[in-house]
Enzyme design. Structure first.
Site, PDB file in Angstrom:
ATOM      1  N   ILE A 113      29.438  44.739  17.610  1.00 40.27           N
ATOM      2  CA  ILE A 113      30.013  44.781  16.272  1.00 40.27           C
ATOM      3  C   ILE A 113      29.251  45.740  15.370  1.00 40.27           C
ATOM      4  O   ILE A 113      28.029  45.852  15.463  1.00 40.27           O
ATOM      5  CB  ILE A 113      29.983  43.356  15.671  1.00 40.27           C
ATOM      6  CG1 ILE A 113      30.872  42.404  16.486  1.00 40.27           C
ATOM      7  CG2 ILE A 113      30.424  43.356  14.209  1.00 40.27           C
ATOM      8  CD1 ILE A 113      30.649  40.926  16.176  1.00 40.27           C
ATOM      9  N   CYS A 114      29.982  46.439  14.477  1.00 41.35           N
ATOM     10  CA  CYS A 114      29.386  47.272  13.436  1.00 41.35           C
ATOM     11  C   CYS A 114      28.621  48.450  14.048  1.00 41.35           C
ATOM     12  O   CYS A 114      29.195  49.244  14.783  1.00 41.35           O
ATOM     13  CB  CYS A 114      28.512  46.400  12.536  1.00 41.35           C
ATOM     14  SG  CYS A 114      27.913  47.197  11.032  1.00 41.35           S
ATOM     15  N   ILE A 115      27.308  48.571  13.798  1.00 39.21           N
ATOM     16  CA  ILE A 115      26.508  49.659  14.349  1.00 39.21           C
ATOM     17  C   ILE A 115      26.038  49.353  15.766  1.00 39.21           C
ATOM     18  O   ILE A 115      25.620  50.256  16.501  1.00 39.21           O
ATOM     19  CB  ILE A 115      25.298  49.959  13.434  1.00 39.21           C
ATOM     20  CG1 ILE A 115      24.598  51.272  13.810  1.00 39.21           C
ATOM     21  CG2 ILE A 115      24.315  48.792  13.469  1.00 39.21           C
ATOM     22  CD1 ILE A 115      25.482  52.512  13.721  1.00 39.21           C
TER      23      ILE A 115
END
Length: 217
Positions: free
Chosen positions: A134-136
């Site tokens: 998720i995300c970075i």
């Protein structure tokens, strides 16, 4: 009941796990009847950031101890994680993924990945078990695996270029959607790489959780 490992990297977006992303992940898994087992590295954080001012603080904090705040104390050292005991693995974002689970924040395409995370992810993959990043956190995937795979961190051009330099295939993706590498059972979503509020982050994370659970079947 499916057992899903969740790897945390501290507590707080600037130096650990993004709290909203982590809690949304835990809530979504619980609502879908999964058993969650949380892990975090038992080592010191790279830095400690004052989340009110954004400034560095002259402190030392342990990643596992800080992540225990999110897990309400029910968490284990990442070194003890066993792929054979899990059905899937999910890694929320936050700068901790780029600082404590890897050196991506400091070294970009030349980054190193926490050995325990890398070995666990590789063991999960070898066993045909799905992964959600998720995300970075998806930026770590090209360094964990030595083959091309499809992933997203959203639409940030600079980060996407670094991922491409590492051998990943970056796919632009809106905040409320996911990218699925079906062949490798890897699911990614932008979350707070794009989200303007917690509801936007939740839309993509909940889709990721749903797809990861489907891929465990």
């Amino acid at each position: 009941m499916k057992k899903i490992g969740v790897v945390l990297s501290g507590c707080g977006v600037y130096d650990g796990s993004e709290i909203h992303e982590s809690v949304i992940t835990l809530l979504a898994l619980a609502r879908r009847g999964a058993e969650v087992i949380c892990f975090a590295p038992d080592k010191n954080q790279v830095d400690v950031v004052n989340h009110l001012t954004g400034e560095a603080m002259p402190e030392t904090r342990n990643v596992l101890i800080e992540a225990a705040r999110i897990a309400r104390g029910d968490i284990h050292p990442l070194a003890r994680a066993n792929a054979a005991e899990l059905d899937a693995l999910i890694v929320p974002g936050g700068f901790g993924a780029a600082k404590n689970l890897s050196t991506f924040a400091a070294q970009g395409s030349e980054c190193l990945i926490d050995r325990d995370l890398s070995e666990l992810a590789q063991a999960m993959y070898s066993a045909g078990k799905p992964l959600g990043f998720i995300c970075i956190a998806p930026a770590m995937l090209p360094k964990i695996f030595d083959f091309p795979l499809r992933l997203t961190i959203g639409t940030d051009i600079d980060t996407a270029e670094v991922i491409e330099d590492m051998g990943g295939e970056h796919v632009p993706c809106p905040v409320d959607d996911i990218v699925v590498d079906e062949d490798n059972k890897i699911v990614t979503t932008p979350a707070y790489m794009l989200a303007q509020n917690i509801a936007e982050a939740a839309a993509g994370i909940e889709k990721l959780v749903d797809r990861v659970l489907v891929l465990t079947e």
